[in-house]
Design an enzyme around this catalytic site. Structure first.
Site, mmCIF file in Angstrom:
data_model
loop_
_atom_site.group_PDB
_atom_site.id
_atom_site.type_symbol
_atom_site.label_atom_id
_atom_site.label_comp_id
_atom_site.label_asym_id
_atom_site.label_seq_id
_atom_site.Cartn_x
_atom_site.Cartn_y
_atom_site.Cartn_z
ATOM 1 N N ASP A 113 3.886 7.854 2.044
ATOM 2 C CA ASP A 113 4.385 6.481 1.962
ATOM 3 C C ASP A 113 4.454 5.812 3.333
ATOM 4 O OD1 ASP A 113 4.821 7.244 -0.646
ATOM 5 O OD2 ASP A 113 6.943 6.708 -0.679
ATOM 6 N N ASP A 114 4.438 4.478 3.295
ATOM 7 C CA ASP A 114 4.843 3.590 4.395
ATOM 8 C C ASP A 114 3.756 3.255 5.403
ATOM 9 O OD1 ASP A 114 7.288 3.581 3.200
ATOM 10 O OD2 ASP A 114 8.335 4.697 4.769
ATOM 11 N N HIS B 44 3.115 -0.002 -1.961
ATOM 12 C CA HIS B 44 4.503 0.372 -1.657
ATOM 13 C C HIS B 44 5.271 -0.863 -1.184
ATOM 14 C CE1 HIS B 44 7.608 3.306 -1.149
ATOM 15 N NE2 HIS B 44 7.630 3.288 0.172
ATOM 16 N N HIS C 278 8.798 -3.058 2.343
ATOM 17 C CA HIS C 278 9.723 -1.956 2.046
ATOM 18 C C HIS C 278 11.169 -2.394 1.786
ATOM 19 C CE1 HIS C 278 11.377 2.186 2.308
ATOM 20 N NE2 HIS C 278 10.124 2.561 2.087
ATOM 21 N N TYR D 271 12.622 3.594 -1.837
ATOM 22 C CA TYR D 271 13.917 4.226 -2.129
ATOM 23 C C TYR D 271 14.038 4.667 -3.589
ATOM 24 C CZ TYR D 271 14.715 1.257 1.971
ATOM 25 O OH TYR D 271 14.588 0.600 3.165
ATOM 26 N N HIS E 38 5.668 11.052 4.315
ATOM 27 C CA HIS E 38 5.425 9.803 5.040
ATOM 28 C C HIS E 38 4.378 10.008 6.132
ATOM 29 C CE1 HIS E 38 9.495 9.437 3.326
ATOM 30 N NE2 HIS E 38 9.204 8.154 3.202
#
Length: 285
Positions: free
Chosen positions: A81-82, A128, A132, A169, A229
């Protein structure tokens, strides 16, 4: 590293000339009918679950899984992710299997060459959000903006529109899901959170994360979706250590569910601007 230019077709559609910052503007779309979104589920801050009814099917509050959520995999599937980030290329160079990257739109346009390389190498690229946020705390219009601007960034940069989405989250309920579905995406959760970000904070070490994942694999039957991540070199190194411990022949999320079409067909999206189409044909609803 040059940012992705703002495409003329998106200027024609939105009236804007630059990619947004953290809070993208809402642009109405003819295939998103917010009147159909459940209106009994209130906005809430992260971790505030008092008063959240079970019927809202909140994953972060009650670990509720909707009928179309993807929660697991029949083999091991590491997911990241991210990103993309300047640390992502090390993963691309050293991962033994194709993987799934859940990207932030703002990072796609900041690091477009890395994103295009992810696509060229055949990894699955999924959404995503733009920047965020906790989607459960946003208005319906703000949720649409977070998702749609990410789709536009991915389309402008690599000519793809994502089919899969992971909520930051894990903050998702039936209100958020309704909007995700209208944008043609399926929500993806996870079996195992590595908490690899704790390595950044010095709270954990990479060997500790690897040991915990190996224990989880042994106890759980040797399959599932793993959350990691690709934001820093430390989390990337953790991901590579986990990959080495778990071995190759992992699956992407699409392969986990037997989906051969990894991205959306642009033809289903009505009047949305799409790469390669004439801007004059787009009408804002």
């Amino acid at each position: 590293m040059a940012a992705e230019p703002f495409p003329p077709w998106l200027t024609a559609f939105t009236g804007l000339t630059a990619w947004p910052q953290d809070n993208p503007p809402y642009i109405p779309l003819d295939y998103v009918d917010l009147a159909t979104v459940p209106n009994h589920i209130a906005k809430r801050e992260l971790g505030i679950c008092d008063g959240v009814e079970r019927t809202a099917c909140s994953f972060d509050c009650h670990l509720c899984i909707a009928f179309d959520d993807i929660r697991t995999c029949n083999k091991i599937s590491q997911t990241f992710d991210d990103g993309p980030s300047p640390s992502t290329p090390k993963l691309l160079e050293m991962l033994p299997s194709k993987t799934t990257f859940f990207v932030q739109g703002v990072n796609v346009v900041r690091f477009p060459e890395i994103f295009r390389e992810q696509h060229r190498q055949g990894h699955l690229l999924a959404s995503h959000t733009w920047s965020h946020p906790n989607l459960a705390s946003l208005s319906n219009e703000e949720i649409v903006a977070q998702l749609q601007w990410t789709n536009w960034a991915m389309n402008a940069t690599a000519g793809i529109i994502p089919r899969y989405f992971r909520p930051p989250y894990g903050a998702i309920d039936n209100r958020v899901r309704a909007i995700v579905r209208m944008l043609g995406m399926q929500s993806v959760l996870w079996d195992r959170d590595t908490f690899d970000w704790k390595v950044n904070a010095g709270i954990k070490t990479s060997p500790e994360v690897v040991e915990e994942v190996q224990d989880w694999k042994l106890q759980g039957g040797g399959w599932g979706l793993i959350l990691e991540h690709d934001t820093t070199i430390k989390t990337v190194n953790v991901g590579l250590d986990v990959a080495k411990a778990l071995g190759p022949n992992q699956l992407t999320v699409a392969e986990c569910v037997g989906q051969t079409q990894w991205y959306q067909d642009p033809a289903r999206l009505g009047n949305e601007p799409r790469r390669g189409h004439r801007a004059a044909s787009y009408q804002r609803s």
